[in-house]
Design a protein around this motif. Structure first.
Motif, short mmCIF file in Angstrom:
data_model
loop_
_atom_site.label_atom_id
_atom_site.label_comp_id
_atom_site.label_asym_id
_atom_site.label_seq_id
_atom_site.Cartn_x
_atom_site.Cartn_y
_atom_site.Cartn_z
N SER A 72 0.87 -1.28 -0.01
CA SER A 72 -0.04 0.03 0.15
C SER A 72 0.77 1.11 0.00
CB SER A 72 -1.07 0.07 1.24
OG SER A 72 -1.91 -1.11 0.97
N ILE A 73 1.92 1.32 0.68
CA ILE A 73 2.92 2.54 0.77
C ILE A 73 3.28 2.73 -0.38
CG2 ILE A 73 4.99 2.96 1.70
CD1 ILE A 73 2.77 3.56 3.77
N ARG A 74 3.86 1.72 -1.17
CA ARG A 74 4.48 1.89 -2.78
C ARG A 74 3.51 2.36 -3.54
NH1 ARG A 74 6.40 -3.59 -1.28
NH2 ARG A 74 8.49 -3.38 -0.60
N ARG A 75 2.24 2.23 -3.46
CA ARG A 75 1.18 2.62 -4.09
C ARG A 75 0.94 3.98 -3.99
NH1 ARG A 75 -4.77 0.82 -2.62
NH2 ARG A 75 -3.91 2.16 -1.19
N GLU A 76 1.05 4.42 -2.68
CA GLU A 76 0.55 5.75 -2.25
C GLU A 76 1.81 6.71 -2.65
OE1 GLU A 76 -1.80 7.24 -1.07
OE2 GLU A 76 -2.95 5.31 -0.98
N VAL A 77 2.98 6.22 -2.94
CA VAL A 77 4.01 6.88 -3.18
C VAL A 77 4.10 7.43 -4.71
CG1 VAL A 77 6.65 6.71 -3.91
CG2 VAL A 77 5.90 5.98 -1.44
N ARG A 78 3.52 6.42 -5.55
CA ARG A 78 3.29 7.01 -6.91
C ARG A 78 2.16 7.78 -6.83
NH1 ARG A 78 3.32 1.04 -7.09
NH2 ARG A 78 1.25 1.12 -7.52
N PHE A 79 1.16 7.65 -6.12
CA PHE A 79 0.12 8.79 -6.15
C PHE A 79 0.71 10.24 -5.59
CE2 PHE A 79 -3.36 5.28 -5.43
CZ PHE A 79 -3.40 5.28 -6.94
N LEU A 80 1.34 10.09 -4.73
CA LEU A 80 1.95 11.25 -4.00
C LEU A 80 2.92 11.86 -5.08
CD1 LEU A 80 2.72 10.20 -0.35
CD2 LEU A 80 1.13 12.19 -1.23
N ARG A 81 3.68 11.14 -5.52
CA ARG A 81 4.52 11.79 -6.74
C ARG A 81 3.99 12.33 -7.86
NH1 ARG A 81 8.28 7.53 -9.92
NH2 ARG A 81 5.97 6.80 -10.55
N GLU A 82 2.51 12.02 -8.32
CA GLU A 82 2.01 12.39 -9.37
C GLU A 82 1.39 13.90 -9.16
OE1 GLU A 82 -0.66 9.12 -10.24
OE2 GLU A 82 1.01 7.96 -11.16
N GLY A 197 15.14 3.59 -9.71
CA GLY A 197 13.93 2.99 -10.06
C GLY A 197 12.71 3.71 -9.92
N LEU A 198 13.06 4.85 -9.06
CA LEU A 198 11.65 5.77 -8.72
C LEU A 198 11.99 7.22 -9.12
CD1 LEU A 198 10.38 4.03 -5.40
CD2 LEU A 198 9.28 3.89 -7.61
N PRO A 199 11.95 7.51 -10.41
CA PRO A 199 12.36 8.59 -10.53
C PRO A 199 11.64 9.89 -10.13
CG PRO A 199 11.32 7.60 -12.57
CD PRO A 199 11.74 6.72 -11.58
N GLY A 200 11.95 10.92 -9.17
CA GLY A 200 11.20 11.82 -8.85
C GLY A 200 10.83 11.60 -7.26
N VAL A 201 11.36 10.36 -6.86
CA VAL A 201 11.39 10.03 -5.43
C VAL A 201 12.50 9.93 -4.74
CG1 VAL A 201 10.17 8.33 -3.68
CG2 VAL A 201 8.99 8.61 -6.02
N ARG A 202 12.49 10.61 -3.69
CA ARG A 202 13.82 10.79 -2.96
C ARG A 202 13.84 10.27 -1.56
NH1 ARG A 202 17.04 14.19 -6.24
NH2 ARG A 202 18.44 14.26 -4.64
N THR A 203 14.88 10.31 -0.78
CA THR A 203 14.65 9.97 0.53
C THR A 203 15.91 10.75 1.16
OG1 THR A 203 16.45 8.06 0.61
CG2 THR A 203 14.17 7.74 0.46
N LEU A 204 15.92 10.70 2.42
CA LEU A 204 17.16 11.62 3.05
C LEU A 204 18.24 10.44 2.98
CD1 LEU A 204 15.83 12.72 6.71
CD2 LEU A 204 15.89 13.91 4.47
N ALA A 205 19.55 11.07 2.73
CA ALA A 205 20.92 10.21 2.90
C ALA A 205 20.95 9.54 4.11
CB ALA A 205 22.32 11.26 2.76
N LEU A 206 21.54 8.31 4.08
CA LEU A 206 21.50 7.45 5.19
C LEU A 206 22.00 8.07 6.55
CD1 LEU A 206 21.30 4.64 6.02
CD2 LEU A 206 23.56 4.10 5.34
N PRO A 207 22.92 8.72 6.34
CA PRO A 207 23.13 9.40 7.77
C PRO A 207 22.15 10.39 8.32
CG PRO A 207 25.18 9.68 6.25
CD PRO A 207 23.92 9.34 5.46
N ASP A 208 21.42 10.88 7.38
CA ASP A 208 20.43 11.78 7.99
C ASP A 208 19.08 10.93 8.32
OD1 ASP A 208 21.88 14.06 7.58
OD2 ASP A 208 20.70 14.47 5.44
#
Length: 370
Positions: A72-82, A197-208
């Motif tokens: 469900s989270i992966r699906r929501e990530v796509r919706f949020l990106r759009e 594999g998820l253009p337009g979707v980012r995360t904090l860097a690992l230390p962050d």
């Protein structure tokens, strides 16, 4: 030390468990929201054949539930990106959603019920408008709560999708502006990385990611998911690796963001509770002064499954002390007094906050004062 923590530290202990101990282990894991993660832990240790059938069913159920949430989270990530892309707003995932989308070990068996994202403060209004246009609405109906979040907090009032029911927390930084620690959110945004594999979707860097997890854990006033969050940190720190340069970079980043305190506590308690391997040079097990010994007395009781079998006579005091400490860290005294007085005089008539990232095993509840 609770049975659950003992098994996390030394999974092969399950070979000696009796039926009543398996029952206790499952109950503690369920209270800590760690059934699915315990399942993965035991399988990774090659102990699947050592788990009796009935406990195995409970553990598998927790893992399946976590898997469904991850889908469900992966699906929501796509919706949020759009939703955010037309406004040119980056989608930066935080906490559990980041672990899942990035495929980090901290995602294994993790339960949660909302998505957390980080939006630059200057784009917060645009982001909220874009989200509302695609079906998200605020769940804070009280005018005071709306003002409280928008003026003093590090996030918008929690949002929920009108059709899918998914909960969303939109952050503009990782601590309230009123908190004593003030990490610069621009540094977090600038260092964020795109997920392959998820253009337009980012995360904090690992230390962050590690520093945010530590900051969240040690500013939290509710103990129910603290052990789960500590296992997040354990997984993230182990993923960081044993290369000295990685640890040096983590410490340097904590200094740059002013988060040395949360990092020190994270290293101390992951070492003490879960046996996380940390370089000896960081001295995470030092005795410390009276203040540290007081924190040890609190956290030794709240970094447990919040199950009756782990409580002692001082556990209620530890829980109350944790709550007071969290508010003290997040607000100056005059604002804290005003806020608590308002809540005492004008209690909410109804609980409107959907399940949050920190209460995935409870009924829907109002967002706490963080």
């Amino acid at each position: 030390m609770s049975l659950l923590v003992q098994v996390f530290r030394q999974p092969d202990q399950i070979r000696r468990l009796q039926a009543h101990e398996w029952d206790l282990l499952v109950r503690q894991a369920r209270h800590a929201n760690l059934l699915g993660r315990l399942h993965h832990r035991l399988l990774a240790a090659g102990l699947a054949a050592e788990i009796p059938r009935r406990p195995a069913n409970h553990l598998l159920s927790g893992a399946v539930m976590a898997g469904q949430q991850h889908h469900s989270i992966r699906r929501e990530v796509r919706f949020l990106r759009e939703a955010l892309a037309p406004a040119g707003i980056p989608l930066i995932l935080l906490k559990g959603a980041a672990y899942v989308a990035a495929g980090l070990p901290a995602a294994e068996g993790r339960l949660f019920a909302d998505v957390d994202i980080l939006v630059p403060r200057e784009q917060l209004g645009e982001a909220e408008s874009a989200l509302m246009m695609t079906g998200w609405q605020s769940t804070a109906l009280d005018a005071y709560d709306q003002r409280y979040y928008r003026r003093w907090m590090h996030e918008l009032p929690a949002m929920q999708h009108i059709f899918r029911g998914t909960a969303l927390d939109v952050h503009h930084t990782i601590l309230p502006p009123t908190a004593r620690l003030k990490p610069d959110p621009r540094l977090l945004v600038e260092a964020s990385v795109e997920i392959p594999g998820l253009p337009g979707v980012r995360t904090l860097a690992l230390p962050d990611l590690i520093l945010h997890s530590a900051t969240h854990l040690f500013h939290e006033g509710e103990p129910d998911n603290l052990l789960r969050d500590l296992t997040d940190l354990d997984a993230l720190l182990r993923h960081l690796g044993t290369t000295p340069g990685n640890w040096d970079a983590l410490v340097a980043r904590a200094q740059q963001l002013g988060l040395e305190g949360p990092l020190r506590l994270a290293l101390r308690y992951t070492c003490r509770v879960l046996g996380t391997p940390v370089p000896a040079a960081l001295d995470c097990l030092g005795a410390g002064g009276p203040g540290q010994r007081m924190l040890d007395a609190i956290y030794s009781r709240v970094l447990r499954p919040q199950h009756p079998s782990t409580a002692d006579v001082l556990s209620p005091l530890a829980r109350k002390s944790l709550y007071i400490r969290a508010h003290w860290l997040r607000m100056p005294p005059h604002l804290l007094a005003y806020h608590l007085a308002h809540k005492a005089l004008f209690p909410p008539e109804a609980l409107t906050k959907p399940l949050s990232d920190d209460k995935s095993h409870e009924k829907p509840d109002a967002k706490k004062a963080a």
